[in-house]
Every structure is written in C-alpha cells, then in structure tokens.
Design a protein around this motif. Sequence first.
Motif, PDB file in Angstrom:
ATOM      1  N   ASN A 110      -0.728   5.526   8.923  1.00  0.00           N
ATOM      2  CA  ASN A 110      -0.464   6.890   8.444  1.00  0.00           C
ATOM      3  C   ASN A 110      -1.269   7.978   9.140  1.00  0.00           C
ATOM      4  O   ASN A 110      -1.272   9.105   8.667  1.00  0.00           O
TER       5      ASN A 110
ATOM      6  N   MET B 147      12.812   3.090   7.825  1.00  0.00           N
ATOM      7  CA  MET B 147      12.061   1.860   7.579  1.00  0.00           C
ATOM      8  C   MET B 147      12.040   0.998   8.828  1.00  0.00           C
ATOM      9  O   MET B 147      13.007   0.976   9.607  1.00  0.00           O
ATOM     10  N   PHE B 148      10.923   0.335   9.022  1.00  0.00           N
ATOM     11  CA  PHE B 148      10.804  -0.592  10.151  1.00  0.00           C
ATOM     12  C   PHE B 148      10.133  -1.863   9.651  1.00  0.00           C
ATOM     13  O   PHE B 148       9.011  -1.834   9.151  1.00  0.00           O
TER      14      PHE B 148
ATOM     15  N   LEU C  43       0.546   5.070   1.362  1.00  0.00           N
ATOM     16  CA  LEU C  43      -0.363   5.840   2.208  1.00  0.00           C
ATOM     17  C   LEU C  43       0.166   7.261   2.379  1.00  0.00           C
ATOM     18  O   LEU C  43       1.363   7.450   2.623  1.00  0.00           O
ATOM     19  N   PRO C  44      -0.701   8.243   2.268  1.00  0.00           N
ATOM     20  CA  PRO C  44      -0.250   9.632   2.435  1.00  0.00           C
ATOM     21  C   PRO C  44      -0.114  10.020   3.903  1.00  0.00           C
ATOM     22  O   PRO C  44      -0.760   9.441   4.769  1.00  0.00           O
TER      23      PRO C  44
ATOM     24  N   LEU D 172       0.872  -1.183   0.000  1.00  0.00           N
ATOM     25  CA  LEU D 172       0.000   0.000   0.000  1.00  0.00           C
ATOM     26  C   LEU D 172       0.903   1.225   0.000  1.00  0.00           C
ATOM     27  O   LEU D 172       1.988   1.191   0.584  1.00  0.00           O
TER      28      LEU D 172
ATOM     29  N   ASP E 123       3.942   6.847   3.055  1.00  0.00           N
ATOM     30  CA  ASP E 123       4.316   5.586   3.687  1.00  0.00           C
ATOM     31  C   ASP E 123       4.139   4.461   2.689  1.00  0.00           C
ATOM     32  O   ASP E 123       3.111   4.396   1.997  1.00  0.00           O
TER      33      ASP E 123
ATOM     34  N   THR F 255       8.700   5.788  12.542  1.00  0.00           N
ATOM     35  CA  THR F 255       8.099   4.744  11.720  1.00  0.00           C
ATOM     36  C   THR F 255       7.705   3.540  12.566  1.00  0.00           C
ATOM     37  O   THR F 255       6.613   2.986  12.423  1.00  0.00           O
TER      38      THR F 255
ATOM     39  N   ASP G 228       3.745   0.523   2.681  1.00  0.00           N
ATOM     40  CA  ASP G 228       3.337  -0.362   3.764  1.00  0.00           C
ATOM     41  C   ASP G 228       3.029  -1.775   3.254  1.00  0.00           C
ATOM     42  O   ASP G 228       2.070  -1.968   2.517  1.00  0.00           O
ATOM     43  N   TRP G 229       3.861  -2.717   3.662  1.00  0.00           N
ATOM     44  CA  TRP G 229       3.565  -4.132   3.417  1.00  0.00           C
ATOM     45  C   TRP G 229       3.076  -4.729   4.735  1.00  0.00           C
ATOM     46  O   TRP G 229       3.745  -4.593   5.762  1.00  0.00           O
ATOM     47  N   GLU G 230       1.954  -5.377   4.703  1.00  0.00           N
ATOM     48  CA  GLU G 230       1.502  -6.142   5.863  1.00  0.00           C
ATOM     49  C   GLU G 230       1.020  -7.478   5.345  1.00  0.00           C
ATOM     50  O   GLU G 230      -0.072  -7.572   4.779  1.00  0.00           O
TER      51      GLU G 230
ATOM     52  N   ARG H  53       3.792   2.156  13.346  1.00  0.00           N
ATOM     53  CA  ARG H  53       3.389   0.754  13.187  1.00  0.00           C
ATOM     54  C   ARG H  53       2.761   0.232  14.474  1.00  0.00           C
ATOM     55  O   ARG H  53       1.700  -0.371  14.477  1.00  0.00           O
TER      56      ARG H  53
ATOM     57  N   GLU I 209       9.477  -6.245  10.263  1.00  0.00           N
ATOM     58  CA  GLU I 209       9.502  -7.410  11.146  1.00  0.00           C
ATOM     59  C   GLU I 209       9.114  -8.649  10.354  1.00  0.00           C
ATOM     60  O   GLU I 209       8.145  -8.612   9.581  1.00  0.00           O
TER      61      GLU I 209
ATOM     62  N   GLU J 182       5.994  -7.729   7.959  1.00  0.00           N
ATOM     63  CA  GLU J 182       5.476  -6.357   7.874  1.00  0.00           C
ATOM     64  C   GLU J 182       6.654  -5.414   7.645  1.00  0.00           C
ATOM     65  O   GLU J 182       7.715  -5.590   8.256  1.00  0.00           O
ATOM     66  N   LEU J 183       6.443  -4.460   6.781  1.00  0.00           N
ATOM     67  CA  LEU J 183       7.510  -3.494   6.513  1.00  0.00           C
ATOM     68  C   LEU J 183       6.862  -2.145   6.212  1.00  0.00           C
ATOM     69  O   LEU J 183       6.000  -2.038   5.345  1.00  0.00           O
ATOM     70  N   LEU J 184       7.277  -1.157   6.969  1.00  0.00           N
ATOM     71  CA  LEU J 184       6.763   0.201   6.788  1.00  0.00           C
ATOM     72  C   LEU J 184       7.931   1.124   6.475  1.00  0.00           C
ATOM     73  O   LEU J 184       8.919   1.152   7.213  1.00  0.00           O
ATOM     74  N   ILE J 185       7.813   1.843   5.368  1.00  0.00           N
ATOM     75  CA  ILE J 185       8.885   2.748   4.943  1.00  0.00           C
ATOM     76  C   ILE J 185       8.303   4.147   4.819  1.00  0.00           C
ATOM     77  O   ILE J 185       7.296   4.337   4.130  1.00  0.00           O
ATOM     78  N   ASN J 186       8.919   5.086   5.481  1.00  0.00           N
ATOM     79  CA  ASN J 186       8.472   6.477   5.349  1.00  0.00           C
ATOM     80  C   ASN J 186       9.351   7.171   4.311  1.00  0.00           C
ATOM     81  O   ASN J 186      10.567   7.272   4.466  1.00  0.00           O
TER      82      ASN J 186
END
Lengths: 179, 153
Positions: B44, A146-147, A114-115, A112, A122, B133, A124-126, B137, A149, A131-135
């Motif tokens: 977000n 990036m964070f 995301l604004p 995804l 962002d 970040t 966002d993989w979930e 989460r 798990e 899970e991986l979130l990248i700003n």
Amino acid sequence: MTHKFIDIPEETYIRLTELKRVNETIPDLLTRLIASSNDLKEGLSEPIRNKIIDKLNLALKKFKEDTINLQDDWDGQGSKGFSEELWQNVIDFLLLIYIELHAEDLEAPFPLVLPNVDGSLDIDWETESFELLINFPPDPEELIHMFGEKMGSPKNELDVRINRELASLVVSEWLKKIL
Amino acid sequence: MVEKDPLSWKTEPSENYLDDHFLYRGVHKVLWKNWPDLNRIYPNFFITSQAKEGLSVDWSKYATPLFTLNHLPDLSLEINGIVELNVGNLKQLIINANLPINIQHDPIGTQNKDQRINRAHSLIIGINKMNKTKVKRFFSKIAKWAKDMAPFS
C-alpha cells in the motif's frame, strides 16, 4: 457489455475465463455466481452470519480504530481520508466472500486491510499457498481491481477489474477454486 | 548535491538510471502502523494522490534517504520511513512481468507551496488503472527499507 443491468468491462470477460466450468459461457458463469450467492444469502442463518461478522470485526478492529474516520490530508501531502461508509462496504464485501467459503466448508485466513493515500483500501491476503490483493475504491461506481496468484500455478492467476456488485462473487469463486 | 542554479538542470534520459542506483520514497505511519511485520514492505505504499502522472520518487544520483526524509512534511522516523527500490531489480521486474513502466527524471527547479526544489525528483510512469494492483504487489516484493530509515514503531 451488460449482464442483468450491470455493465461489465469487455476485458473482464476475457479474464474471467479461468473461472468457467466446462462448456460454460461467461454470462452463464455470472448467472450461476449471482444465483448461488442469492441462494446463500437467503438461506444463511442469522447466527452464522453474525458469527462471521463478529470474527471479521474482531480481526480488523485495530485497523479500523487507527484508520477509519481519518480526515483528508493525514500525511500533509494531500491524502484522502476514510469514511465509515467505506469501511462498512468493505465488511459487507468480505462477509459475502466468507459466506460463500463457509457454504463450501472452506476456510481462508482473514486478510489485512491496508489504507492508501488516495482514500481506497487494499484487502491483502498473503499466505503460503496464495496471494490476493484487492483495491477497494471509495466510489461505488469505480471498478474494483484484484490481482491473485496461487503459488506454483501460473494458470490460476487472477487479474480482473470488475463492478463492485460482482467482485465478491469472482473472489469467492477464485478462492473456491484454489483452496 | 547542492546545485547553484536549479533552473539550469537538464532532464536526464532514463538510461542514466543505473542498476546500482536506488529510488527512495517516504511512507507515512498511517500506511505501515498495521503491517504485521515491519521487516518487510506491504503493497500500500505504491500509490500517490499528488503526482497523477506517475509515482514520485527520489533518485540516488542526487539524493540520499535522509534527503528524502528531510523533504517530507514530518521528518521524524516515528511518523515516516523511507523505502528504497533498487533500479536493477526494478528493470528486471519490468522485463519479467512485461510491465509498461519506465523511470522518468522530473527535476523540480522552482519551489511552490506543493513542492520543494529537488533535482532527484523522478517519476515511475506507466502505472495505470489496468495494472496498478499487480504493480503494487510486484513492487512490494523488491522494495526494502533504506538503511537506518525503517520507522520506529
């Protein structure tokens, strides 16, 4: 610390440890990632590259239509808008990741996008396995945070702030490791 | 919850935020309209361009979800939804993830063009460039839509 004219925050060096191979130093790791990425970019056929871009654009089409080119203050509370340039940078960033995965015959669903009210996006993989979130900030000089798990595997946590030039390499290396 | 003299409001200590209290926050349509599942909260919404010193929220001791909605520029649930964080869950998360985060009461006693009088106003402080970040989460996992305050998609 500098590697090939790219400033790398000191703390990033420590946090990249999990991505190293046996006996590899962090500079070795970065050199390997950059070399491998350059080889891939040069060796990838145009049709495959275009196919990945088409799939990305299709997957993220609605997000783009709804979000990109929104002007500042879209929420009435001082939010920042999103430029076409930022969007293109995100697509290029994702393209590099999927080229790397394609070369290893690995697949990951598209994330995804995301604004955020500060004008960043962002990524966002979930999934069930990770899970991986990248700003992704609008300013190319700002570090990308990036964070990630991998479920059930705390040692594979990824918590890194790094330059845009290296971020896609770190993400794809982490995905290759956990997929 | 109506106060006679906002200028007399005292800033309360963080221990006054009890485990069964909530923190409310408005989420604009642009943020959620592409969420694939509106029954859950995505990361977000935990960022703010308005309060650089922390994440602005309203404290349930002095606010309801409707109060928070009524303080937004657009009061329609077609444009904004209200998300809540349970204080007990937040405290537990701070401990488990070892986050340098705290809740700070920040009542607004005078009105100006950027803010309305608001005794409930609070800040979640300690979110910074190093952890934002990860925090987003983790927060998304404990946040819920406040009752009857999910947006109409």
